[in-house]
Design a protein around this motif. Structure first.
Motif, PDB file in Angstrom:
ATOM      1  N   LEU A 295      -5.047  -0.511   5.702  1.00 40.42           N
ATOM      2  CA  LEU A 295      -5.184  -2.122   5.322  1.00 40.42           C
ATOM      3  C   LEU A 295      -5.780  -2.509   6.620  1.00 40.42           C
ATOM      4  O   LEU A 295      -5.751  -2.154   7.694  1.00 40.42           O
ATOM      5  CB  LEU A 295      -3.697  -2.670   5.409  1.00 40.42           C
ATOM      6  CG  LEU A 295      -2.892  -2.832   4.028  1.00 40.42           C
ATOM      7  CD1 LEU A 295      -1.545  -3.206   4.132  1.00 40.42           C
ATOM      8  CD2 LEU A 295      -3.728  -3.443   2.877  1.00 40.42           C
ATOM      9  N   ARG A 296      -6.525  -3.688   6.583  1.00 34.24           N
ATOM     10  CA  ARG A 296      -6.980  -4.225   7.615  1.00 34.24           C
ATOM     11  C   ARG A 296      -6.589  -5.600   7.697  1.00 34.24           C
ATOM     12  O   ARG A 296      -6.817  -6.564   6.720  1.00 34.24           O
ATOM     13  CB  ARG A 296      -8.730  -4.263   7.473  1.00 34.24           C
ATOM     14  CG  ARG A 296      -9.428  -4.918   8.730  1.00 34.24           C
ATOM     15  CD  ARG A 296     -10.840  -5.127   8.398  1.00 34.24           C
ATOM     16  NE  ARG A 296     -11.734  -5.042   9.673  1.00 34.24           N
ATOM     17  CZ  ARG A 296     -12.702  -6.128   9.855  1.00 34.24           C
ATOM     18  NH1 ARG A 296     -13.161  -6.717   8.458  1.00 34.24           N
ATOM     19  NH2 ARG A 296     -13.492  -5.954  10.879  1.00 34.24           N
TER      20      ARG A 296
ATOM     21  N   VAL B 248       3.397  -6.559   5.420  1.00 33.43           N
ATOM     22  CA  VAL B 248       2.752  -5.359   5.060  1.00 33.43           C
ATOM     23  C   VAL B 248       3.849  -4.555   4.549  1.00 33.43           C
ATOM     24  O   VAL B 248       5.075  -4.470   5.180  1.00 33.43           O
ATOM     25  CB  VAL B 248       2.241  -4.695   6.456  1.00 33.43           C
ATOM     26  CG1 VAL B 248       1.648  -3.425   6.072  1.00 33.43           C
ATOM     27  CG2 VAL B 248       0.834  -5.510   6.604  1.00 33.43           C
ATOM     28  N   THR B 249       4.039  -4.020   3.571  1.00 34.21           N
ATOM     29  CA  THR B 249       4.852  -3.287   2.684  1.00 34.21           C
ATOM     30  C   THR B 249       4.192  -1.810   2.288  1.00 34.21           C
ATOM     31  O   THR B 249       3.050  -1.750   1.725  1.00 34.21           O
ATOM     32  CB  THR B 249       5.499  -3.759   1.498  1.00 34.21           C
ATOM     33  OG1 THR B 249       5.886  -5.095   1.807  1.00 34.21           O
ATOM     34  CG2 THR B 249       6.535  -2.973   0.842  1.00 34.21           C
TER      35      THR B 249
ATOM     36  N   VAL C  58       0.822  -1.185  -0.034  1.00 31.72           N
ATOM     37  CA  VAL C  58      -0.101   0.042   0.035  1.00 31.72           C
ATOM     38  C   VAL C  58       0.715   1.131   0.085  1.00 31.72           C
ATOM     39  O   VAL C  58       2.014   1.236   0.522  1.00 31.72           O
ATOM     40  CB  VAL C  58      -0.824  -0.036   1.241  1.00 31.72           C
ATOM     41  CG1 VAL C  58      -0.249   0.131   2.582  1.00 31.72           C
ATOM     42  CG2 VAL C  58      -2.086   1.118   1.166  1.00 31.72           C
ATOM     43  N   GLN C  59       0.393   2.301  -0.492  1.00 29.87           N
ATOM     44  CA  GLN C  59       1.193   3.668  -0.456  1.00 29.87           C
ATOM     45  C   GLN C  59       1.194   4.127   0.902  1.00 29.87           C
ATOM     46  O   GLN C  59       0.133   4.308   1.785  1.00 29.87           O
ATOM     47  CB  GLN C  59       0.586   4.523  -1.482  1.00 29.87           C
ATOM     48  CG  GLN C  59       0.769   4.125  -3.088  1.00 29.87           C
ATOM     49  CD  GLN C  59       0.554   5.134  -3.990  1.00 29.87           C
ATOM     50  OE1 GLN C  59      -0.323   5.796  -3.862  1.00 29.87           O
ATOM     51  NE2 GLN C  59       1.381   5.140  -4.924  1.00 29.87           N
ATOM     52  N   ALA C  60       1.842   5.211   1.177  1.00 33.10           N
ATOM     53  CA  ALA C  60       1.853   5.718   2.466  1.00 33.10           C
ATOM     54  C   ALA C  60       0.468   6.579   2.426  1.00 33.10           C
ATOM     55  O   ALA C  60       0.015   7.199   1.353  1.00 33.10           O
ATOM     56  CB  ALA C  60       3.256   6.637   2.379  1.00 33.10           C
TER      57      ALA C  60
ATOM     58  N   LEU D  75      -1.109   4.651   6.917  1.00 36.94           N
ATOM     59  CA  LEU D  75       0.216   3.961   6.936  1.00 36.94           C
ATOM     60  C   LEU D  75       1.304   4.794   6.563  1.00 36.94           C
ATOM     61  O   LEU D  75       1.189   5.561   5.842  1.00 36.94           O
ATOM     62  CB  LEU D  75      -0.118   2.840   6.165  1.00 36.94           C
ATOM     63  CG  LEU D  75      -0.891   1.607   6.750  1.00 36.94           C
ATOM     64  CD1 LEU D  75      -1.268   0.665   5.684  1.00 36.94           C
ATOM     65  CD2 LEU D  75       0.114   0.842   7.900  1.00 36.94           C
ATOM     66  N   LYS D  76       2.496   4.482   7.298  1.00 34.70           N
ATOM     67  CA  LYS D  76       3.703   5.160   6.822  1.00 34.70           C
ATOM     68  C   LYS D  76       4.729   4.081   6.842  1.00 34.70           C
ATOM     69  O   LYS D  76       4.683   2.734   6.910  1.00 34.70           O
ATOM     70  CB  LYS D  76       4.562   5.743   8.251  1.00 34.70           C
ATOM     71  CG  LYS D  76       3.546   6.801   8.997  1.00 34.70           C
ATOM     72  CD  LYS D  76       4.007   7.309  10.180  1.00 34.70           C
ATOM     73  CE  LYS D  76       3.005   8.307  10.867  1.00 34.70           C
ATOM     74  NZ  LYS D  76       3.498   8.673  12.051  1.00 34.70           N
TER      75      LYS D  76
END
Length: 121
Positions: free
Chosen positions: A18-19, A117-118, A12-14, A86-87
């Motif tokens: 996400l769950r 997770v990325t 996912v992008q910053a 997310l970071k």
């Protein structure tokens, strides 16, 4: 055989969300407290969040407070981690654990295999 299976990881992008889900089988986890940990490459496993068996006594690591939300499913054999804002530093393998509450990994009895997770910048 006791099993904890995580799902929901991905790329996912910053700033995205996400769950993660954790499904427990092999015994009744309804009376167990559960938690999430994560491990980034080259780093030690660290505590993320935990929740007791009735959905209370919720704790978060300072690094995720206000961005992540832990919850239990109605069947109590499931647990979720909603991750928002997310970071890149959230990039890690995320593990589900059962048997305790709080940040001490050694206190947990059962562990899942982890989900990656990325977060890209």
């Amino acid at each position: 055989q006791v099993q904890l299976v995580e799902s929901g990881g991905g790329l996912v992008q910053a700033g995205g969300s996400l769950r993660l889900s954790c499904a427990a089988s092999g015994r009744t986890f309804g009376s167990y407290s559960m938690g999430w940990f994560r491990q980034a490459p080259g780093k030690e496993r660290e505590f993320v969040a935990s929740i007791n068996w009735i959905g209370g006594n919720i704790y978060y690591a300072d690094s995720v407070k206000g961005r992540f939300t832990i919850s239990r499913g109605n069947a109590k054999n499931t647990m979720y981690l909603q991750m928002n804002s997310l970071k890149p530093e959230d990039t890690a393998v995320y593990y589900c654990a059962a048997g305790s509450v709080g940040g001490r990994a050694s206190a947990y009895d059962y562990w899942g295999q982890g989900t990656q997770v990325t977060v890209s910048s």
